[in-house]
Design a protein around this motif. Structure first.
Motif, PDB file in Angstrom:
ATOM      1  N   VAL A 104      -1.320 -13.025   9.991  1.00 21.57           N
ATOM      2  CA  VAL A 104      -2.332 -12.485   9.085  1.00 21.57           C
ATOM      3  C   VAL A 104      -2.364 -10.980   9.335  1.00 21.57           C
ATOM      4  O   VAL A 104      -2.600 -10.543  10.468  1.00 21.57           O
ATOM      5  N   SER A 105      -2.101 -10.206   8.293  1.00 22.46           N
ATOM      6  CA  SER A 105      -1.912  -8.768   8.447  1.00 22.46           C
ATOM      7  C   SER A 105      -3.034  -7.999   7.752  1.00 22.46           C
ATOM      8  O   SER A 105      -3.263  -8.188   6.557  1.00 22.46           O
ATOM      9  N   LEU A 106      -3.711  -7.116   8.496  1.00 22.57           N
ATOM     10  CA  LEU A 106      -4.833  -6.353   7.950  1.00 22.57           C
ATOM     11  C   LEU A 106      -4.723  -4.893   8.385  1.00 22.57           C
ATOM     12  O   LEU A 106      -4.466  -4.611   9.556  1.00 22.57           O
ATOM     13  N   ALA A 107      -4.938  -3.989   7.448  1.00 23.85           N
ATOM     14  CA  ALA A 107      -4.930  -2.565   7.772  1.00 23.85           C
ATOM     15  C   ALA A 107      -5.954  -1.843   6.917  1.00 23.85           C
ATOM     16  O   ALA A 107      -6.326  -2.307   5.838  1.00 23.85           O
ATOM     17  N   ILE A 108      -6.402  -0.709   7.415  1.00 22.38           N
ATOM     18  CA  ILE A 108      -7.191   0.228   6.630  1.00 22.38           C
ATOM     19  C   ILE A 108      -6.359   1.483   6.468  1.00 22.38           C
ATOM     20  O   ILE A 108      -5.861   2.052   7.451  1.00 22.38           O
ATOM     21  N   VAL A 109      -6.190   1.891   5.216  1.00 19.75           N
ATOM     22  CA  VAL A 109      -5.373   3.050   4.880  1.00 19.75           C
ATOM     23  C   VAL A 109      -6.283   4.174   4.409  1.00 19.75           C
ATOM     24  O   VAL A 109      -7.201   3.951   3.613  1.00 19.75           O
ATOM     25  N   GLU A 110      -5.998   5.376   4.892  1.00 19.23           N
ATOM     26  CA  GLU A 110      -6.727   6.572   4.460  1.00 19.23           C
ATOM     27  C   GLU A 110      -5.702   7.668   4.166  1.00 19.23           C
ATOM     28  O   GLU A 110      -4.827   7.940   4.991  1.00 19.23           O
ATOM     29  N   ASN A 111      -5.813   8.287   2.993  1.00 18.71           N
ATOM     30  CA  ASN A 111      -4.884   9.349   2.601  1.00 18.71           C
ATOM     31  C   ASN A 111      -3.424   8.925   2.745  1.00 18.71           C
ATOM     32  O   ASN A 111      -2.564   9.689   3.198  1.00 18.71           O
ATOM     33  N   GLY A 112      -3.165   7.675   2.373  1.00 20.95           N
ATOM     34  CA  GLY A 112      -1.793   7.184   2.331  1.00 20.95           C
ATOM     35  C   GLY A 112      -1.227   6.635   3.619  1.00 20.95           C
ATOM     36  O   GLY A 112      -0.103   6.135   3.634  1.00 20.95           O
ATOM     37  N   ARG A 113      -1.980   6.698   4.719  1.00 20.42           N
ATOM     38  CA  ARG A 113      -1.471   6.226   5.988  1.00 20.42           C
ATOM     39  C   ARG A 113      -2.449   5.264   6.652  1.00 20.42           C
ATOM     40  O   ARG A 113      -3.668   5.428   6.541  1.00 20.42           O
ATOM     41  N   PRO A 114      -1.946   4.243   7.378  1.00 17.97           N
ATOM     42  CA  PRO A 114      -2.846   3.314   8.078  1.00 17.97           C
ATOM     43  C   PRO A 114      -3.531   3.991   9.253  1.00 17.97           C
ATOM     44  O   PRO A 114      -2.902   4.734  10.007  1.00 17.97           O
ATOM     45  N   ALA A 220       7.590   3.967  18.817  1.00 19.19           N
ATOM     46  CA  ALA A 220       8.807   3.755  18.044  1.00 19.19           C
ATOM     47  C   ALA A 220       8.644   4.440  16.686  1.00 19.19           C
ATOM     48  O   ALA A 220       7.717   5.222  16.468  1.00 19.19           O
ATOM     49  N   ARG A 221       9.541   4.141  15.763  1.00 21.31           N
ATOM     50  CA  ARG A 221       9.554   4.844  14.485  1.00 21.31           C
ATOM     51  C   ARG A 221       9.873   3.876  13.358  1.00 21.31           C
ATOM     52  O   ARG A 221      10.764   3.042  13.482  1.00 21.31           O
ATOM     53  N   LEU A 222       9.143   3.994  12.252  1.00 21.20           N
ATOM     54  CA  LEU A 222       9.424   3.251  11.025  1.00 21.20           C
ATOM     55  C   LEU A 222       9.409   4.246   9.883  1.00 21.20           C
ATOM     56  O   LEU A 222       8.400   4.900   9.642  1.00 21.20           O
ATOM     57  N   SER A 223      10.534   4.367   9.192  1.00 17.32           N
ATOM     58  CA  SER A 223      10.591   5.285   8.056  1.00 17.32           C
ATOM     59  C   SER A 223      11.754   4.919   7.158  1.00 17.32           C
ATOM     60  O   SER A 223      12.554   4.028   7.477  1.00 17.32           O
ATOM     61  N   ASP A 224      11.852   5.602   6.021  1.00 18.42           N
ATOM     62  CA  ASP A 224      12.967   5.343   5.121  1.00 18.42           C
ATOM     63  C   ASP A 224      14.217   6.037   5.664  1.00 18.42           C
ATOM     64  O   ASP A 224      14.189   6.698   6.713  1.00 18.42           O
ATOM     65  N   LEU A 225      15.337   5.898   4.954  1.00 18.22           N
ATOM     66  CA  LEU A 225      16.601   6.383   5.487  1.00 18.22           C
ATOM     67  C   LEU A 225      16.670   7.905   5.553  1.00 18.22           C
ATOM     68  O   LEU A 225      17.518   8.458   6.262  1.00 18.22           O
ATOM     69  N   SER A 226      15.800   8.586   4.844  1.00 15.55           N
ATOM     70  CA  SER A 226      15.756  10.044   4.915  1.00 15.55           C
ATOM     71  C   SER A 226      14.880  10.533   6.061  1.00 15.55           C
ATOM     72  O   SER A 226      14.818  11.731   6.329  1.00 15.55           O
ATOM     73  N   GLY A 227      14.200   9.615   6.727  1.00 16.19           N
ATOM     74  CA  GLY A 227      13.329   9.977   7.833  1.00 16.19           C
ATOM     75  C   GLY A 227      11.890  10.202   7.449  1.00 16.19           C
ATOM     76  O   GLY A 227      11.062  10.534   8.295  1.00 16.19           O
ATOM     77  N   LYS A 228      11.562   9.981   6.178  1.00 13.72           N
ATOM     78  CA  LYS A 228      10.190  10.208   5.732  1.00 13.72           C
ATOM     79  C   LYS A 228       9.295   9.030   6.113  1.00 13.72           C
ATOM     80  O   LYS A 228       9.692   7.874   5.981  1.00 13.72           O
ATOM     81  N   PRO A 229       8.079   9.301   6.568  1.00 18.55           N
ATOM     82  CA  PRO A 229       7.134   8.206   6.843  1.00 18.55           C
ATOM     83  C   PRO A 229       6.705   7.545   5.542  1.00 18.55           C
ATOM     84  O   PRO A 229       6.805   8.129   4.456  1.00 18.55           O
TER      85      PRO A 229
END
Length: 279
Positions: A104-114, A220-229
């Motif tokens: 069960v996955s829950l997050a609060i996002v503000e200005n585009g980021r959790p 660690a790091r999670l981003s697209d292949l260009s390195g953008k978050p």
């Protein structure tokens, strides 16, 4: 006095525990199942958990927006400063098959980021949580990602043939681990049990937001292949191919992904040209 971020996290953790208990009441009891557009399954458990989370979270924070896999989306969320991003059951196929690896996955996002996240695995007895700048935890133990020294010893999480091809290209000497829940796959990167996870371009905000914060807060790091978050709560909730790994391994893994992608492109062109030649 507790900070608003602490209060939000406690709310997510409490709601996640209640939602997890509700999901368990359907687990391995043959809940009713339908197929959504595109062929993915949804069960009465998904719907019940979604409704319970909506009742709890939206009553507690009526000024927050709402984005969930099992709720019809509304552009109203785009105008809210903070937004709940929820996946009632991540890994529905595993859930329906009676396997433990669903969350069960829950997050609060503000200005585009959790900024706050809880990820509950009731059948796994795991309870992940994180806040921005406050670290990531599982069952009260702080997570600190310690990567493999190189790709030869890297542990990959596998859910698709594509990921297995990337793992084979790396020369890793370890056996890839199959993990059906995307959020849990990423949580395993945060915990250091997995070194590399690759996300194909079918993931949506609700699959990623909570686990994204866990990964980042664990180092660690999670981003697209260009390195953008990743950015969340945009009009379009889909994301491109993503890589989760150690910062020092990121560029190497991206090169592997691009190599496999180029091979697929070449094979596709050869098939198309071969078809043209036979026609």
């Amino acid at each position: 006095m507790a900070s608003p971020e602490h209060d939000d996290l406690e709310l997510l953790k409490s709601a996640g525990k209640e939602a997890g208990d509700l999901a368990l009441s359907y687990f391995r009891r043959d809940p009713q199942v339908w197929l959504k557009e595109g062929g993915s399954p949804v069960s009465e458990a998904d719907i019940a958990v979604d409704q319970r989370l909506s009742d709890i979270l939206r009553a507690a924070r009526p000024d927050y927006g709402w984005l969930s896999e099992e709720t019809v989306d509304s552009p109203e969320r785009l105008g809210r400063q903070r937004v709940f991003v929820v996946d009632p059951i991540d890994g529905t196929r595993a859930f329906l098959a009676g396997h433990d690896e669903w969350t069960v996955s829950l997050a609060i996002v503000e200005n585009g980021r959790p900024i706050s996240a809880a990820l509950v695995g009731p059948a796994l007895s795991v309870n992940y949580s994180a806040t921005v700048g406050g670290g990531a935890f599982n069952n009260g133990r702080r997570l600190a990602f310690t990567p493999a020294t190189g790709l030869g010893g890297a542990r990959f999480a596998s859910a698709t043939r594509y990921t297995r091809e990337v793992e084979a290209e790396s020369g890793s000497r370890t056996r890839p681990r199959y993990v059906p829940s995307l959020a849990y796959r990423l949580a395993l990167v945060a915990s250091g049990e997995i070194d590399v996870a690759i996300v194909r371009p079918t993931a949506r905000d609700w699959d990623l937001a909570a686990a994204d914060l866990l990964v980042q807060e664990a180092g660690a790091r999670l981003s697209d292949l260009s390195g953008k978050p990743l950015l969340y709560n945009a009009r379009h909730t889909g994301h491109p191919t993503l890589v989760a790994t150690a910062p020092e391994l990121f560029d190497q893994v991206v090169n592997l992904v691009n190599t496999v992608h180029a091979r697929h492109e070449t094979e596709g062109q050869e098939k198309r040209h071969g078809g043209d030649a036979r026609s």
